[in-house]
Structures are given as structure tokens and as C-alpha cells.
Design an enzyme around this catalytic site. Structure first.
Site, PDB file in Angstrom:
ATOM      1  N   HIS A  32      41.994  43.154  30.673  1.00 51.55           N
ATOM      2  CA  HIS A  32      41.207  42.094  30.974  1.00 51.55           C
ATOM      3  C   HIS A  32      40.963  41.830  29.689  1.00 51.55           C
ATOM      4  O   HIS A  32      41.274  39.859  29.853  1.00 51.55           O
ATOM      5  CB  HIS A  32      39.709  43.239  31.804  1.00 51.55           C
ATOM      6  CG  HIS A  32      39.063  41.461  32.071  1.00 51.55           C
ATOM      7  ND1 HIS A  32      38.052  40.924  31.184  1.00 51.55           N
ATOM      8  CD2 HIS A  32      38.964  41.122  32.808  1.00 51.55           C
ATOM      9  CE1 HIS A  32      37.296  39.816  31.509  1.00 51.55           C
ATOM     10  NE2 HIS A  32      37.711  39.418  33.219  1.00 51.55           N
ATOM     11  N   GLU A  62      33.702  49.650  35.222  1.00 49.27           N
ATOM     12  CA  GLU A  62      34.044  48.467  34.283  1.00 49.27           C
ATOM     13  C   GLU A  62      34.251  47.452  33.663  1.00 49.27           C
ATOM     14  O   GLU A  62      33.242  46.750  33.123  1.00 49.27           O
ATOM     15  CB  GLU A  62      33.013  47.407  35.792  1.00 49.27           C
ATOM     16  CG  GLU A  62      33.113  47.609  37.655  1.00 49.27           C
ATOM     17  CD  GLU A  62      32.641  47.037  38.212  1.00 49.27           C
ATOM     18  OE1 GLU A  62      32.677  45.615  38.080  1.00 49.27           O
ATOM     19  OE2 GLU A  62      32.109  46.741  38.951  1.00 49.27           O
ATOM     20  N   GLU A  78      29.884  46.523  33.525  1.00 51.26           N
ATOM     21  CA  GLU A  78      29.400  45.011  33.758  1.00 51.26           C
ATOM     22  C   GLU A  78      28.228  46.212  35.033  1.00 51.26           C
ATOM     23  O   GLU A  78      27.594  45.891  35.805  1.00 51.26           O
ATOM     24  CB  GLU A  78      30.471  44.759  35.089  1.00 51.26           C
ATOM     25  CG  GLU A  78      29.210  43.618  35.367  1.00 51.26           C
ATOM     26  CD  GLU A  78      30.719  42.642  36.987  1.00 51.26           C
ATOM     27  OE1 GLU A  78      30.195  41.837  37.611  1.00 51.26           O
ATOM     28  OE2 GLU A  78      31.674  42.731  36.068  1.00 51.26           O
ATOM     29  N   HIS A 105      34.156  44.679  30.162  1.00 48.43           N
ATOM     30  CA  HIS A 105      35.022  43.761  30.673  1.00 48.43           C
ATOM     31  C   HIS A 105      35.500  43.463  29.136  1.00 48.43           C
ATOM     32  O   HIS A 105      36.258  43.402  28.306  1.00 48.43           O
ATOM     33  CB  HIS A 105      34.120  42.421  31.332  1.00 48.43           C
ATOM     34  CG  HIS A 105      34.489  42.909  32.637  1.00 48.43           C
ATOM     35  ND1 HIS A 105      34.888  42.440  33.511  1.00 48.43           N
ATOM     36  CD2 HIS A 105      33.694  43.352  33.637  1.00 48.43           C
ATOM     37  CE1 HIS A 105      34.945  41.810  34.376  1.00 48.43           C
ATOM     38  NE2 HIS A 105      34.082  43.067  34.714  1.00 48.43           N
TER      39      HIS A 105
END
Length: 299
Positions: A231, A271, A288, A273
Site C-alpha cells: 500500500h 491493516e 488502522e 497503512h
């Protein structure tokens, strides 16, 4: 010969799982600054663990990417209400509206000209904002390109991912643009960062990290797990890129020679990021699910 030491990986819960830590950047005050995308706040995290949260004027504004500005403040995009935010290291928050309605600002970076540059995902524009709040917008030659992350390249131009057009874009400070299609179809470029020689980017749909030289030559590095959904990226040094694997709960590193190493986080569903090099030289990423992770960077 002793075996190489394994970097330490640590995670820290800083807020609840509804806040959504998303963007992260090292501030000029020796702390880390984060956006809390689901709560409409920005936050300061000191290396000793002290945490301060600053609520924005609109809880649903969805603050996303944050970057240190040339004025000693932190600047961030407000994706939902189409504004650019600014927070001082003392926590004073202001924001600026964009000329184009519904632009969807997302990526932001300090430019080579003393201004901040940002992307407008739904406006097909690249924006520029001075520390005083004056905004200029540049229309892109690609409709529906979904410009996402942006960085200052080694050539003094701004480089950005075109997630919807499967390409990397380049814009000079005068507004001249160029588009470089990716070799892999439907790669979905998102995060982007530059070292002193090249620009690195993540291909979230292809499971690859890409590298583009100022002359447009592209190299792609497939990850061992092509479903990892890389990401965000950060260039820790020339020839060394670190990235988050949002879909796999890992932090990875790739060199310009193609050497890839990966570090699993304790929770594979955390998660990860945004990612940045912290004031302590380690890699820090926003999780997250409500925390941050720190990965030691060995010499």
C-alpha cells in the site's frame, strides 16, 4: 561467523479500533504525527509514548495522508470535505478549501519550491498550496486517472501514482505533465516515494513494488505473496524502499537489486497503512486497527 541479527518488531496500541490511524509522518519536533481517518482527528505520538489527539472541525472530513511542511507545521489532506489541513506542533489546526468542488484530495508532499503539492483523486488534478494557503490546480491529461500518492523526485519534479490509469505521472513545478504506463496491466499503483536516484511505488493489485528512473525506465519487483496488497512506501536510503503489506499484516523491504525481506506484525489483520522513517531511524507504520508498529532498521 555469527548469524545476522533479526530486526525487532514492536506494536503499540494508541487508540481504539474505531479511530483508524492511517497516515503517518515524522514531524520537526521529534515526534510522529498521524491522521485518524475515521474519527476526524490528527494526533501526535512522542517516542516516549505520550499521545495527544486534536479533533478537527468536521468529524467526517476523513483526514488521510500527512506530510511535514516547509513552515515547520504538518499538512494533511481531508478527503471527504475536500480541504487541505494544517496543524502546528502545538496543536493549532486550520484548513483551506479547494477551488474545485469534490476533488477528493489524498496524497500530499513537500515540494521543491517551498509549497505543498497534493493529488485530487476525483478531480483529475494536481494541486499546489503555499504555506499561506494560496491554492493552484493543474488539470491532468488523463480522465478518470485517480491520482493517488505524490512525492518529490530526484529530478526536482513531482511524481504521482495514477491508480485508475495504471500509470505513473510526472509534473514539473510549472505544470508540464508526462504519463508513464506500467508494464503490468491492472497493477493499481498507490503509494509512492523517492530516494536520491529513483522513485518507488506500490502496485496494490499486482503484489509488486515498482521503481522508475527520471528517464522513465521502470523495473517491477514481484513480492513472494502476490496477494499481500502493498500500500504505502518510503525510501529509507538510496536504493532501499520499505513498504506496508496491507492485506497480509507485514512490513517489507526491497533493494534496487531486487532483494526482498519481510517482517510479520504480531497481528496479521492489523491493516498497516502509512509508513515513515521515524526520528529514531526506525520504520513506523500506522495500523488502522488502532495502533502503530515499529520495525528496527539494522545497518
Amino acid at each position: 561467523m555469527p548469524s545476522p541479527r533479526t530486526p525487532s518488531v514492536s506494536t503499540f496500541r494508541i487508540t481504539d479500533d474505531k479511530a483508524g490511524p492511517y497516515g503517518i509522518a515524522a514531524g520537526p519536533d521529534g515526534a510522529l504525527w498521524l491522521t485518524l481517518v475515521h474519527r476526524g482527528s490528527v494526533a501526535r505520538l512522542a517516542l516516549d509514548g505520550a499521545f495527544e489527539e486534536y479533533a478537527l472541525d468536521a468529524a467526517g472530513c476523513r483526514p488521510t495522508v500527512v506530510a511535514a511542511g516547509p513552515d515547520g507545521a504538518l499538512w494533511f489532506t481531508r478527503h471527504q470535505d475536500h480541504r487541505i489541513g494544517r496543524v502546528t506542533t502545538d496543536g493549532e489546526v486550520t484548513s483551506f478549501a479547494l477551488p474545485t468542488a469534490d476533488g477528493g484530495p489524498y496524497g500530499i508532499t513537500a515540494g521543491p519550491d517551498g509549497a505543498l503539492w497534493f493529488t485530487e483523486t476525483t478531480g483529475d488534478r494536481i494541486g499546489r498550496i503555499t504555506p499561506g494557503g494560496e491554492v493552484t490546480e493543474f488539470a491532468l491529461p488523463v480522465a478518470g486517472g485517480f491520482p493517488s500518492a505524490i512525492t518529490t523526485g530526484p529530478d526536482g519534479a513531482l511524481w504521482f501514482t495514477l491508480n485508475g490509469a495504471n500509470a505513473i505521472g510526472r509534473i514539473t513545478v510549472d505544470g508540464d505533465t508526462a504519463v508513464h504506463p506500467l508494464p503490468t496491466e491492472a497493477a493499481g499503483p498507490v503509494g509512492i516515494a523517492a530516494d536520491g536516484r529513483a522513485v518507488w511505488f506500490a502496485e496494490i493489485l499486482a503484489g509488486q513494488i515498482g521503481r522508475i528512473l527520471p528517464d522513465g525506465r521502470i523495473t517491477e519487483f514481484p513480492l513472494p505473496d502476490r496477494s499481500a496488497k502493498p500500500h504505502a512506501v518510503v525510501a529509507a536510503a538510496d536504493g532501499e524502499c520499505w513498504f506496508t503489506e496491507w492485506g497480509a499484516g507485514r512490513i517489507g523491504r526491497v533493494t534496487e537489486t531486487g532483494e526482498i525481506t519481510e517482517h510479520a506484525l504480531p497481528d496479521p489483520s492489523s491493516e498497516p497503512h502509512g509508513i515513515t522513517v521515524g526520528p529514531d531511524g526506525a520504520l513506523w507504520t500506522a495500523l488502522e486497527t488502532g495502533g502503530v508498529a515499529r520495525v528496527e532498521r539494522l545497518p
